[in-house]
Design a protein around this motif. Structure first.
Motif, PDB file in Angstrom:
ATOM      1  N   ILE A  71       0.861  -1.181   0.000  1.00 27.23           N
ATOM      2  CA  ILE A  71       0.000   0.000   0.000  1.00 27.23           C
ATOM      3  C   ILE A  71       0.897   1.231   0.000  1.00 27.23           C
ATOM      4  N   LEU A  72       0.654   2.134  -0.951  1.00 26.85           N
ATOM      5  CA  LEU A  72       1.438   3.356  -1.074  1.00 26.85           C
ATOM      6  C   LEU A  72       0.494   4.538  -1.303  1.00 26.85           C
ATOM      7  N   ALA A  73       0.990   5.749  -1.077  1.00 27.73           N
ATOM      8  CA  ALA A  73       0.183   6.940  -1.344  1.00 27.73           C
ATOM      9  C   ALA A  73       0.056   7.125  -2.855  1.00 27.73           C
ATOM     10  N   ALA A  74      -1.165   7.290  -3.325  1.00 34.03           N
ATOM     11  CA  ALA A  74      -1.389   7.479  -4.757  1.00 34.03           C
ATOM     12  C   ALA A  74      -0.651   8.709  -5.269  1.00 34.03           C
ATOM     13  N   ALA A  75      -0.585   9.754  -4.455  1.00 30.54           N
ATOM     14  CA  ALA A  75       0.062  10.991  -4.890  1.00 30.54           C
ATOM     15  C   ALA A  75       1.519  10.760  -5.259  1.00 30.54           C
ATOM     16  N   GLY A  76       2.241  10.030  -4.403  1.00 31.95           N
ATOM     17  CA  GLY A  76       3.641   9.758  -4.676  1.00 31.95           C
ATOM     18  C   GLY A  76       3.821   8.915  -5.921  1.00 31.95           C
ATOM     19  N   MET A  77       2.944   7.937  -6.113  1.00 31.91           N
ATOM     20  CA  MET A  77       3.015   7.089  -7.298  1.00 31.91           C
ATOM     21  C   MET A  77       2.797   7.925  -8.565  1.00 31.91           C
ATOM     22  N   ARG A  78       1.855   8.812  -8.513  1.00 31.61           N
ATOM     23  CA  ARG A  78       1.543   9.646  -9.682  1.00 31.61           C
ATOM     24  C   ARG A  78       2.682  10.617  -9.969  1.00 31.61           C
ATOM     25  N   ARG A  79       3.239  11.210  -8.899  1.00 25.83           N
ATOM     26  CA  ARG A  79       4.333  12.165  -9.106  1.00 25.83           C
ATOM     27  C   ARG A  79       5.561  11.497  -9.709  1.00 25.83           C
ATOM     28  N   LEU A  80       5.767  10.221  -9.400  1.00 24.19           N
ATOM     29  CA  LEU A  80       6.914   9.490  -9.925  1.00 24.19           C
ATOM     30  C   LEU A  80       6.630   8.824 -11.275  1.00 24.19           C
TER      31      LEU A  80
END
Length: 324
Positions: free
Chosen positions: A180-189
């Motif tokens: 489980i990860l923060a969607a925001a961080g995944m999108r930014r990367l």
């Protein structure tokens, strides 16, 4: 020769990406040049579970000290990682418009949360996420993990070692069914292709401040009037109200950013609505409450957070979440 402002950041791929985004926006708006200063924080060098690394702010302390010592003019943080008490001498000059607030499931074989097999191993370093996962399904096996986003993704069967550019290496650790990860961080990367499900806040409320960035300067300003104006222009009032309500609730509960507390505020018309959850760490009990304020201001948002927290405390939230 153009003036230059210095922006401090941690060295992880996510931190430098977030800082780069903010620095570019501020440079364009202010007309100034920008220099990036890498700062190694305690959280980057100490091993062990994130929830046991000395409380809140473990990733921010060194960066903040560098800012106070005038080693940089500006620091960029993930807001959810900041302690709720603002240190003397520093202010959050801008909170830009928030990214996706949700938590994201990255699972093998494209599975969704409800489709994971019995006893599935799910990796997370967050007690909040762990508690809400267990509240959803008690059979899940929670595995404590840490490391940067690509490292965590590499723990999932079939994903392997995912590099910062989104590519997958040959070495496959694959000991987990999902992380489980923060969607925001995944999108930014640019790694959101690995997300198999955006988790509904009805299942998993995010951390207070999740998806938001905090741009911090000294209380006296950045020494660059053009940068100070650019920061004021970048500040997003709806986002600031949302996160102020969430963080006021967290502070009133006397809970750190590693506590099993979730909160999410949203603006609907002229109303600010705040939802919160307190969870027993083992997922056996949860308390979910909501409240709303008809005043749209930072002060009203803070009062809403404190009021909801007081109501939850009266109903036993601190006991539920293991805070007492």
């Amino acid at each position: 020769m153009s003036e230059t402002f210095r922006v401090g950041t941690r060295g992880s791929a996510l931190a430098t990406t977030q800082t780069g985004w903010a620095a570019k926006r501020l440079a364009q708006s202010s007309g100034l040049e920008v220099e990036t200063i890498l700062v190694k924080t305690e959280g980057d060098v100490i091993t062990g579970p994130l929830s046991q690394l000395g409380g809140t702010g473990v990733f921010a302390a060194a960066l903040r000290q560098h800012l106070l010592d005038s080693g940089c003019d500006l620091a960029v943080h993930s807001l959810k990682d900041l302690p709720t008490k603002q240190p003397e001498g520093l202010v959050l000059a801008a909170i830009p418009e928030r990214e996706d607030v949700r938590d994201a499931l990255c699972a093998r074989d494209g599975l969704k949360l409800s489709e994971l097999p019995e006893g599935a191993k799910i990796g997370t370093g967050s007690p909040r996420r762990a508690a809400q996962l267990l509240a959803f399904r008690q059979d899940f096996q929670i595995v404590d993990i840490r490391g940067n986003v690509p490292t965590r993704l590499g723990r999932v069967k079939g994903i392997g070692d995912t590099h910062d550019d989104g590519s997958v290496g040959r070495s496959v650790q694959g000991d987990l069914d999902a992380v489980i990860l923060a969607a925001a961080g995944m999108r930014r990367l640019g790694l959101d292709k690995h997300i198999t499900e955006y988790l509904d806040p009805q299942i998993m409320l995010p951390a207070p401040g999740q998806g938001a960035l905090a741009l911090e300067v000294r209380s006296t300003g950045s020494d660059h009037p053009a940068l100070d104006q650019a920061l004021a222009d970048l500040d997003h009032l709806p986002t600031r109200m949302q996160v102020e309500a969430e963080r006021a609730l967290l502070a009133a509960l006397e809970a750190g950013c590693a506590a099993p507390i979730g909160a999410l505020a949203r603006v609907e018309g002229q109303t600010l609505i705040l939802e919160a959850v307190a969870c027993n760490p083992d997922g056996s009990e949860t308390m979910r409450r909501s409240a709303q304020s008809n005043g749209l201001s930072v002060q009203a948002a803070q009062e809403l957070g404190r009021s909801l927290a007081e109501s939850m405390i009266a109903d036993g939230a601190a006991v539920v979440a293991g805070l007492v």
